[in-house]
Design a protein around this motif. Structure first.
Motif, PDB file in Angstrom:
ATOM      1  N   LYS A 316       0.838  -1.213   0.000  1.00 26.69           N
ATOM      2  CA  LYS A 316       0.000   0.000   0.000  1.00 26.69           C
ATOM      3  C   LYS A 316       0.869   1.257   0.000  1.00 26.69           C
ATOM      4  O   LYS A 316       0.573   2.229  -0.690  1.00 26.69           O
ATOM      5  CB  LYS A 316      -0.923   0.008   1.227  1.00 26.69           C
ATOM      6  CG  LYS A 316      -2.095  -0.955   1.121  1.00 26.69           C
ATOM      7  CD  LYS A 316      -2.924  -0.907   2.403  1.00 26.69           C
ATOM      8  CE  LYS A 316      -4.141  -1.825   2.287  1.00 26.69           C
ATOM      9  NZ  LYS A 316      -4.830  -1.964   3.595  1.00 26.69           N
ATOM     10  N   CYS A 321      -1.298   4.120  -1.580  1.00 22.06           N
ATOM     11  CA  CYS A 321      -2.723   3.797  -1.462  1.00 22.06           C
ATOM     12  C   CYS A 321      -3.542   4.360  -2.631  1.00 22.06           C
ATOM     13  O   CYS A 321      -4.722   4.709  -2.468  1.00 22.06           O
ATOM     14  CB  CYS A 321      -3.289   4.312  -0.130  1.00 22.06           C
ATOM     15  SG  CYS A 321      -2.555   3.528   1.311  1.00 22.06           S
ATOM     16  N   VAL A 325      -5.765  -2.256  -2.715  1.00 26.72           N
ATOM     17  CA  VAL A 325      -4.861  -3.398  -2.528  1.00 26.72           C
ATOM     18  C   VAL A 325      -5.623  -4.444  -1.723  1.00 26.72           C
ATOM     19  O   VAL A 325      -5.965  -4.220  -0.563  1.00 26.72           O
ATOM     20  CB  VAL A 325      -3.568  -2.993  -1.796  1.00 26.72           C
ATOM     21  CG1 VAL A 325      -2.657  -4.212  -1.643  1.00 26.72           C
ATOM     22  CG2 VAL A 325      -2.845  -1.872  -2.531  1.00 26.72           C
TER      23      VAL A 325
END
Lengths: 354, 68, 254
Positions: A316, A321, A325
């Motif tokens: 991540k 992010c 994920v």
């Protein structure tokens, strides 16, 4: 080139000897005991040292001692034993000593089980002892790669004066595969002028030490170590990419799990799902760039581990992010199957494309 | 005949030397302290010193040299 | 120049193996005496260039600055294991550890016993002063019954805190031990005996005879709350009856 059918643990031990490992200190624990047994058999024949210590704590401190003299030294254990070595590893890192540590992981926590696991990822990459420090962590996924990475582990330990770890698992340790050893392996020599091996009245005394009582001096020493870590992060991260160029879903897996995951990717491709795999070969430094690049055109990622999800944090972070994920994992010694992973891929990508 | 030399800055004034001196010719400084703030050992009658080195052997700070 | 000055010579100076620096030890602490004896033994055996010292955690952790040979600082209690690693890698070096009672007989008991029983060809200098000095005087494995420490404020009660360990006697039962002697540095005669014992242990090591340990009864005036001279008296009156001096194992004499 010499080709042999060998058990992972034994191949790893043989590779260490060929890489110039002169001392091995161990303590019995399943599923890595073959490494000790192999060393016990071979070391006396090559003028090396095999010693079965009184405990993992004893073994890692013997490593500290031998490493202090500038000798190539290795120890191996499995998860609960690595926990016991944590103190010594911190001192070794704090004293800037090179050595190689093997962890053939098994299920945890506590005494856990003796089947393969990857639940020591956090321990290996984030907290292998107290204090600000790292060890370089390699994650082989074949017996041949165990052999190849051991030599690299010894070299990088010497170059950067720090411990390196081979993070294997019970599956890799126990499986038999053909391996090739180079006919004549040259052993790289590195500067060891810092070693405490007796000054022979020719130089000032050397001190191997991790105690620095002045906060400013200790901070400076840690900062210098982190400058080295920055260089390592830039230069030593390793990963292999498989079918990631056009992948819509990028799987991330290491070690034995990567083998199973690769089969799942193949199954997904057969079903028309554009899946790919990034397989980190180093876990610290984490190959964040590889993952970011390989997943640039993907819509999601799937991290597969033999744990409840530990590497997923680093995945991540690698992509900030920016994409979902997902995670699939089995733990406690259960090995995920390709079909289980395929089901997960299908769920994420909305089913088969054909 | 003996003679001792005291490194006043190394001496921590523990008095172990004074305790073993067979001639009782050692004492701690009364009006002077060293840089660390310790009274230090002084020999107030060197003519009596026999150079036995007992003081030096008991000195934890190796602050005494002995000639004979 | 007078005749006297011409004929005198130095009969006592700092040994070459001992660094010319002040120590951090408290006034009257006998660590300094033992350091000197080790350094003199190294000088007399002419092994400074081959010697490697290992000092773990405790008051003597900074001894790496006090000896002129190569030095290694070890984790608490682990010096015998570290020394094992050094000696196995470099069998021709002279390897010694310098350990306190908490270090050797509490947290490092396992490492000590197993280095001894393996007959590891190293020398341990074991400082027994019945207390944890560096942390401020807590109960050690060698604290005497009834002795007041920070963690035995009413005196060591053997019903709850157990009994002291007699390390030399215990290790003497192991076949790997070549030499074990308990000495003291409370007076000149005993200091000289301690010196002989340390030198003998190093000689045994050069002759590859096996594990050697010299236990040195020592003082801790600061944590005992006694002045340095009274501390020596306390050692003689209280420690010696419980920890008798003498040779507990000599492979050559058997």
């Amino acid at each position: 080139m010499e080709r042999n059918l060998m058990k992972g643990n034994e191949a790893l031990a043989e590779a260490a000897i060929r890489a110039g490992c002169k001392c091995f200190f161990g303590y019995p624990i399943t599923p890595q005991t073959e490494i000790s047994a192999y060393m016990a058999k071979r070391m006396p024949k090559i003028g090396g040292v095999f010693l079965q210590a009184e405990s993992e704590i004893g073994a890692i401190n013997m490593v500290l001692g031998a490493a202090s003299t500038g000798t190539r030294v290795m120890t191996s254990s499995s998860s609960p034993g690595i926990s016991l070595k944590a103190e010594g590893i911190s001192y070794i890192a704090g004293s800037d000593l090179p050595c190689v540590i093997i962890n053939v992981q098994r299920g945890g926590p506590g005494l856990g089980g003796i089947q393969p696991s990857q639940a020591d990822y956090w321990q290996a990459t984030k907290a292998l002892g107290h204090g600000d420090f790292h060890v370089i962590v390699f994650a082989p996924s074949t017996v041949q790669e165990m052999v190849d990475l051991v030599t690299k582990a010894f070299d990088l330990a010497d170059i950067y004066r720090m411990p390196t770890m081979i993070l294997a698992d019970g599956l890799l340790g126990q499986m038999m595969e053909p391996v090739t050893f180079p006919d004549q392996q040259s052993i790289n020599e590195y500067d060891k002028s810092w070693a405490a091996d007796g000054h022979k009245n020719k130089r000032k005394h050397n001190i191997i030490n991790s105690l620095i009582l002045s906060p400013e001096d200790l901070e400076k020493s840690v900062q210098e170590r982190f400058e080295r870590y920055d260089k390592i992060a830039k230069e030593e991260a390793m990963a292999q990419c498989y079918l990631t160029d056009d992948a819509d879903i990028v799987l991330v897996a290491y070690g034995a799990t990567a083998r199973v995951t690769q089969s799942a990717v193949d199954l997904a491709r057969e079903k028309g799902i554009k899946a790919g795999l990034v397989r980190p070969q180093t876990l610290w430094p984490f190959p964040a760039d590889h993952i970011r690049t390989a997943s640039e055109n993907a819509s999601s990622l799937l991290c597969v581990e033999m744990s409840m999800g530990q590497m997923i944090d680093d995945v991540k972070l690698a992509i900030n992010c920016s994409k979902p994920v997902h995670f699939y994992g089995r733990t406690g010694g259960v090995i995920p199957t390709p079909t289980e992973i395929l089901t997960e891929i299908e769920n994420i990508s909305g089913g088969a494309k054909e | 005949m003996g003679r001792i030399t005291v490194d006043e800055q190394r001496c921590k004034g523990c008095g172990l030397c004074i305790n073993v001196c067979p001639k009782k010719i050692l004492k701690l400084s009364e009006d002077k302290l060293n840089d660390k703030g310790y009274s230090f050992m002084v020999c107030f009658n060197m003519d009596e010193c026999i150079g036995c080195a007992g003081c030096a052997m008991m000195c934890p700070d190796i602050a005494i040299e002995v000639e004979r | 120049m007078s005749n006297t000055e011409k004929t005198t010579k130095k009969v006592f100076t700092r040994p070459n193996a001992l660094a010319d620096v002040p120590t951090h030890y408290c006034p009257g602490c006998t660590h300094g005496i033992v350091h000197r004896l080790i350094a003199e033994a190294i000088d007399e055996l002419d092994c400074l260039g081959d010697a490697i010292g290992v000092c773990p955690v405790g008051c003597s952790v900074m001894a790496y600055d006090y000896f002129n040979c190569d030095m290694i600082q070890a984790p608490h209690g682990r010096a015998p294991a570290v020394a094992t690693g050094v000696k196995r890698a470099k069998p021709d070096n002279i390897v010694f550890t310098y350990q306190g009672d908490g270090d050797l007989a509490a947290i490092g008991t396992g490492e000590t016993v197993h280095a001894a029983t393996r007959g590891e060809n190293i020398t341990i200098i074991f400082i027994n002063n019945t207390t944890y000095g560096m942390t401020g005087g807590q109960m050690a494995p060698t604290t005497l019954p009834g002795q007041v420490t920070q963690t035995t404020p009413y005196g060591r009660d053997t019903d709850t805190a157990g009994f002291p360990i007699r390390v030399s006697e215990m290790l003497a039962t192991l076949d790997g031990v070549a030499y074990a002697e308990r000495v003291s540095v409370d007076n000149i005669k005993n200091v000289n005996r301690a010196k002989k014992a340390i030198k003998k242990a190093f000689e045994y090591q050069t002759q590859k005879k096996g594990f050697t340990i010299i236990e040195v009864l020592s003082t801790c005036p600061t944590n005992w709350g006694l002045d340095p001279v009274k501390s020596l008296k306390w050692l003689e009156e209280n420690m010696m009856p419980y920890y008798p001096l003498g040779v507990y194992k000599d492979k050559e004499a058997q």
